[in-house]
Design a protein around this motif. Structure first.
Motif, short mmCIF file in Angstrom:
data_model
loop_
_atom_site.label_atom_id
_atom_site.label_comp_id
_atom_site.label_asym_id
_atom_site.label_seq_id
_atom_site.Cartn_x
_atom_site.Cartn_y
_atom_site.Cartn_z
N GLY A 175 0.78 -1.24 0.00
CA GLY A 175 0.00 0.00 0.00
C GLY A 175 0.81 1.27 0.00
N CYS A 176 2.10 1.18 -0.30
CA CYS A 176 2.94 2.39 -0.37
C CYS A 176 2.75 3.09 -1.72
CB CYS A 176 4.42 2.03 -0.22
SG CYS A 176 4.96 1.86 1.47
N PHE A 177 2.65 4.40 -1.67
CA PHE A 177 2.79 5.21 -2.87
C PHE A 177 4.26 5.61 -2.97
CE2 PHE A 177 -1.60 5.55 -1.66
CZ PHE A 177 -2.29 5.59 -2.86
N PHE A 178 4.76 5.79 -4.19
CA PHE A 178 6.17 6.13 -4.41
C PHE A 178 6.29 7.55 -4.96
CE2 PHE A 178 8.00 1.58 -5.28
CZ PHE A 178 7.76 1.24 -3.95
N GLN A 179 7.20 8.32 -4.36
CA GLN A 179 7.48 9.69 -4.82
C GLN A 179 8.90 9.79 -5.35
OE1 GLN A 179 9.20 12.38 -2.21
NE2 GLN A 179 9.93 13.00 -4.24
N LEU A 180 9.03 10.13 -6.60
CA LEU A 180 10.33 10.28 -7.27
C LEU A 180 10.95 11.63 -6.94
CD1 LEU A 180 12.46 9.68 -9.60
CD2 LEU A 180 10.80 10.77 -11.14
N ASN A 181 12.24 11.62 -6.62
CA ASN A 181 13.01 12.86 -6.59
C ASN A 181 13.46 13.16 -8.02
OD1 ASN A 181 12.86 13.19 -3.83
ND2 ASN A 181 15.06 13.30 -3.51
N LEU A 182 13.06 14.28 -8.57
CA LEU A 182 13.38 14.59 -9.97
C LEU A 182 14.89 14.59 -10.22
CD1 LEU A 182 10.72 17.39 -10.58
CD2 LEU A 182 10.71 15.06 -11.50
N LEU A 183 15.67 15.04 -9.24
CA LEU A 183 17.13 15.08 -9.43
C LEU A 183 17.76 13.70 -9.51
CD1 LEU A 183 18.49 18.09 -7.33
CD2 LEU A 183 18.56 17.79 -9.80
N SER A 184 17.03 12.67 -9.10
CA SER A 184 17.56 11.31 -9.25
C SER A 184 17.81 10.98 -10.71
CB SER A 184 16.59 10.29 -8.64
OG SER A 184 16.52 10.42 -7.24
#
Length: 249
Positions: A175-184
């Motif tokens: 049930g986790c949502f994932f948030q991307l760091n754009l700088l990755s």
């Protein structure tokens, strides 16, 4: 002889009216902006990229940044007071939240339901970069049981999963949502984080994106970050979903 050049695509091309759900622009309470002046400079820099809605997420870490509703609220009020003296406030929206380290302190806050949400019942959480909590799956279960939706900050940066990519699917199933760091996507956090970010993009496992801006150097890198057509196509719906879910206006 004709030469055909494709127009370079930049991440900033996607950021017009972006809702930045992960940043450290509140002054003086974590490893982000140290002063109100720095906060305003970061906001100005992000605004030049097209971002005009901000959900500041100062760290809440028991051993390093033991922030509370009060410390976050005080910092927010100081920033608003300073912004009121500029013309910026009429063009932007700011609504603070927090980025919670999954430590013992978090589990206590969770029991008391004393959490700053991103919006509605979404909460931004992070883990140590050295290892996941031993009871990670129990913590995620407890978060969900309390009615919250866990948004895992920058999952691509947890190197202990880089050789266990299947576990990302397990986290999604929990049930986790994932948030991307754009700088990755730039290699800023290393090749492992960049490769994993692109893998998770290709697998459509990211739900949201954020800048995780701490300083002006991050903004400069973001402004120059070029991406391929493929990455652009994978990233665009994630940016749109972030805006749809988290608009603060």
């Amino acid at each position: 002889m004709f030469h055909f050049f494709s127009k370079k695509i930049f991440v900033k091309d996607l950021l017009n009216n972006f809702v930045d759900i992960h940043n450290h622009i509140l002054p003086g309470i974590d490893d982000g902006a140290k002063t109100v002046h720095e906060s305003i400079e970061l906001i100005k820099g992000l605004k030049k990229l097209g971002i005009n809605q901000f959900i500041p997420t100062p760290h809440v870490m028991q051993d390093y940044y033991p922030n509370t509703d009060e410390s976050i609220g005080d910092s927010y009020e100081i920033l608003l007071e300073a912004l009121n003296k500029t013309k910026l406030l009429s063009d932007i929206a700011i609504n603070p939240a927090a980025e919670y380290m999954l430590d013992h302190n978090f589990e206590e806050l969770l029991k008391n339901k004393g959490l700053y949400t991103l919006k509605k019942n979404y909460i931004l959480v992070e883990m140590s970069y050295y290892q996941a909590p031993i009871n990670l799956e129990d913590i995620i279960f407890n978060i969900k049981s309390q009615g919250y939706l866990p948004v895992l900050a920058h999952p691509e940066r947890y190197s202990f999963y880089h050789n266990k990519l299947d576990y990302y699917l397990r986290l999604k199933q929990l049930g986790c949502f994932f948030q991307l760091n754009l700088l990755s996507l730039s290699g800023h956090y290393g090749n492992g984080a960049e490769n994993t970010a692109k893998y998770l993009l290709e697998k459509n496992l990211f739900d949201f994106a954020g800048t995780d801006v701490h300083n002006k150097n991050h903004i400069i890198k973001l402004s120059k970050l070029a991406i391929t057509n493929k990455v652009y196509d994978n990233l665009k719906p994630i940016v749109e979903n972030t805006n749809n879910v988290f608009s603060v206006t």
